[in-house]
Scaffold this motif. Structure first.
Motif, PDB file in Angstrom:
ATOM      1  N   LEU A 182       0.851  -1.184   0.000  1.00 55.29           N
ATOM      2  CA  LEU A 182       0.000   0.000   0.000  1.00 55.29           C
ATOM      3  C   LEU A 182       0.892   1.240   0.000  1.00 55.29           C
ATOM      4  N   ALA A 183       0.775   2.066  -1.033  1.00 62.10           N
ATOM      5  CA  ALA A 183       1.557   3.290  -1.152  1.00 62.10           C
ATOM      6  C   ALA A 183       0.606   4.484  -1.153  1.00 62.10           C
ATOM      7  N   LEU A 184       0.691   5.306  -0.120  1.00 60.86           N
ATOM      8  CA  LEU A 184      -0.114   6.522  -0.024  1.00 60.86           C
ATOM      9  C   LEU A 184       0.833   7.716  -0.145  1.00 60.86           C
ATOM     10  N   GLU A 185       0.810   8.370  -1.301  1.00 59.62           N
ATOM     11  CA  GLU A 185       1.729   9.479  -1.530  1.00 59.62           C
ATOM     12  C   GLU A 185       1.276  10.739  -0.794  1.00 59.62           C
ATOM     13  N   ASP A 186      -0.019  10.902  -0.645  1.00 60.28           N
ATOM     14  CA  ASP A 186      -0.574  11.974   0.178  1.00 60.28           C
ATOM     15  C   ASP A 186      -1.892  11.470   0.748  1.00 60.28           C
ATOM     16  N   VAL A 187      -1.904  11.234   2.048  1.00 57.02           N
ATOM     17  CA  VAL A 187      -3.078  10.675   2.701  1.00 57.02           C
ATOM     18  C   VAL A 187      -4.317  11.525   2.434  1.00 57.02           C
ATOM     19  N   PHE A 188      -4.127  12.851   2.311  1.00 55.64           N
ATOM     20  CA  PHE A 188      -5.261  13.745   2.135  1.00 55.64           C
ATOM     21  C   PHE A 188      -5.982  13.543   0.793  1.00 55.64           C
ATOM     22  N   ASP A 189      -5.337  12.812  -0.121  1.00 51.85           N
ATOM     23  CA  ASP A 189      -5.976  12.531  -1.406  1.00 51.85           C
ATOM     24  C   ASP A 189      -6.954  11.363  -1.316  1.00 51.85           C
ATOM     25  N   TYR A 190      -7.003  10.693  -0.151  1.00 50.11           N
ATOM     26  CA  TYR A 190      -7.827   9.497   0.002  1.00 50.11           C
ATOM     27  C   TYR A 190      -8.803   9.691   1.162  1.00 50.11           C
ATOM     28  N   PRO A 191     -10.060  10.000   0.881  1.00 51.52           N
ATOM     29  CA  PRO A 191     -11.047  10.176   1.953  1.00 51.52           C
ATOM     30  C   PRO A 191     -11.087   8.978   2.909  1.00 51.52           C
ATOM     31  N   ARG A 192     -10.832   7.788   2.377  1.00 47.03           N
ATOM     32  CA  ARG A 192     -10.871   6.573   3.206  1.00 47.03           C
ATOM     33  C   ARG A 192      -9.808   6.604   4.299  1.00 47.03           C
ATOM     34  N   PHE A 193      -8.661   7.229   4.008  1.00 48.13           N
ATOM     35  CA  PHE A 193      -7.545   7.217   4.947  1.00 48.13           C
ATOM     36  C   PHE A 193      -7.333   8.558   5.655  1.00 48.13           C
ATOM     37  N   LYS A 194      -7.893   9.615   5.134  1.00 48.03           N
ATOM     38  CA  LYS A 194      -7.633  10.961   5.654  1.00 48.03           C
ATOM     39  C   LYS A 194      -8.001  11.093   7.125  1.00 48.03           C
ATOM     40  N   GLY A 195      -9.071  10.424   7.544  1.00 47.82           N
ATOM     41  CA  GLY A 195      -9.525  10.544   8.922  1.00 47.82           C
ATOM     42  C   GLY A 195      -8.913   9.540   9.872  1.00 47.82           C
ATOM     43  N   ASN A 196      -7.914   8.782   9.440  1.00 48.74           N
ATOM     44  CA  ASN A 196      -7.290   7.786  10.301  1.00 48.74           C
ATOM     45  C   ASN A 196      -6.611   8.466  11.492  1.00 48.74           C
ATOM     46  N   PRO A 197      -6.714   7.910  12.699  1.00 47.15           N
ATOM     47  CA  PRO A 197      -6.082   8.515  13.875  1.00 47.15           C
ATOM     48  C   PRO A 197      -4.587   8.765  13.715  1.00 47.15           C
ATOM     49  N   LEU A 198      -3.924   7.960  12.891  1.00 47.95           N
ATOM     50  CA  LEU A 198      -2.489   8.133  12.681  1.00 47.95           C
ATOM     51  C   LEU A 198      -2.180   9.513  12.103  1.00 47.95           C
ATOM     52  N   VAL A 199      -3.099  10.056  11.306  1.00 54.02           N
ATOM     53  CA  VAL A 199      -2.904  11.374  10.707  1.00 54.02           C
ATOM     54  C   VAL A 199      -2.983  12.455  11.775  1.00 54.02           C
ATOM     55  N   ASN A 200      -3.980  12.383  12.616  1.00 56.93           N
ATOM     56  CA  ASN A 200      -4.155  13.395  13.653  1.00 56.93           C
ATOM     57  C   ASN A 200      -3.134  13.258  14.775  1.00 56.93           C
TER      58      ASN A 200
END
Length: 322
Positions: free
Chosen positions: A92-110
């Motif tokens: 799984l490669a996420l170049e910018d988490v904010f581009d993926y609504p599915r991952f943007k709200g993950n606690p790891l981001v906050n």
């Protein structure tokens, strides 16, 4: 169950996995890297690289520091992106988490400000996915083909570790065959909570039959009451054998209290590894049947085989790993 069998179902750090995490951070120039094992309930970061500050700068990041104090080397089973890697069974490669609504709200981001992530399935020698080798950054990153391939190769370097553990498990069965015929109780426990990994027939007859992987201190209160698990605590902590002499224990197979000497020897999965468990041999010193030189010699031989493994093993000699 596979993690339990391999002795990997704990949050204990291990030098091999820490080295792989550091290599991943260096190779990808990322400030965070982990070797993460995942069971049904939690994630266990047995390998981790996180810069501690100015004296340990993140590769290529000028000293960015992640704060992992709130979760140490473990996290809930649904935290972050690694569970998604295991679920989908592919990188799984996420170049910018904010581009993926599915991952943007993950606690790891906050919690940690993660903006990019690259996770690779950690597959053992049987083909089972045990977790991930992953890296993350606080800024968007382009995970190119070279980085992805390199992370895949790095993950595959751990195959030899899993093969070694399986080899040691096979050797364990040879020792168990010897243990099964021993005229005195023997049990093998795993981890600091002393989960019961193995007990021979004499152990069950004397102190009670208990389920595999049950917490020894809870299911064997008679042994706990005379200090056996305190001695096992010391062996696990210090890495040195401990002994209890002349402990009086009520057994299931004799109505009168019996006197036992308990020998607790720390066990390691591989040379240089941390202590993973404790082998406990109980010698009944009440009657002549269990106090003779043959039984004492057998116990000493068993202890020596485990100690040989911890010291690197001997070619051709049976050895064991948890």
């Amino acid at each position: 169950m596979r993690l339990q069998i391999l002795g990997l179902n704990t949050v204990d750090a291990e030098a091999t996995f820490d080295r792989v995490a550091r290599l991943a951070a260096t190779f990808t120039q990322s400030p965070l890297a982990m070797v993460n094992f995942i069971n049904d309930e939690q994630q266990m970061f047995r390998g981790m690289y996180v810069p501690s500050g100015a004296d340990d700068e993140a590769p290529g990041q000028g000293g960015i520091v992640f704060d992992l104090s709130h979760m140490a080397r473990e996290a809930p089973g649904d935290y972050g992106f690694c569970p998604h890697v295991v679920a989908q069974g592919s990188q799984l490669a996420l170049e910018d988490v904010f581009d993926y609504p599915r991952f943007k709200g993950n606690p790891l981001v906050n919690d940690m400000g993660v903006r990019s992530y690259l996770g690779t399935p950690l597959v053992d020698n049987t083909g089972m996915i045990l977790g991930t080798v992953c890296v993350a950054d606080t800024k968007p990153r382009a995970w190119d083909r070279k980085l992805r391939a390199g992370m895949q190769e790095l993950s595959e370097t751990l195959l030899s570790e899993f093969k070694l553990r399986d080899s040691l498990l096979a050797q364990q069965q040879e020792l168990f065959a010897v243990f099964d015929g021993a005229p005195f109780p023997i049990m093998l426990t795993e981890g600091s909570e002393h989960l019961l990994r193995y007990a021979n027939g004499r152990q069950g007859a004397a102190f009670g039959m208990v389920p595999q992987f049950s917490p020894g201190r809870q299911v064997l209160p008679g042994l706990d009451s005379v200090g056996v698990f305190n001695a096992m605590d010391e062996a696990f902590r210090s890495g040195a054998p401990t002994i209890i002499n002349q402990a009086s224990v009520m057994t299931y197979d004799d109505p009168a209290p019996q006197n036992f000497n308990f020998l607790c020897t720390p066990v390691r999965t591989s040379p240089g590894a941390s202590v993973s468990g404790v082998l406990t041999v109980a010698m009944n010193t009440t009657g002549q049947a269990h106090s003779g030189p043959e039984q004492q010699a057998f116990a000493a031989n068993v202890q020596e085989r485990f100690e040989r493994l911890g010291a690197g093993g001997l070619p051709g000699a049976p050895s064991y790993g948890m």
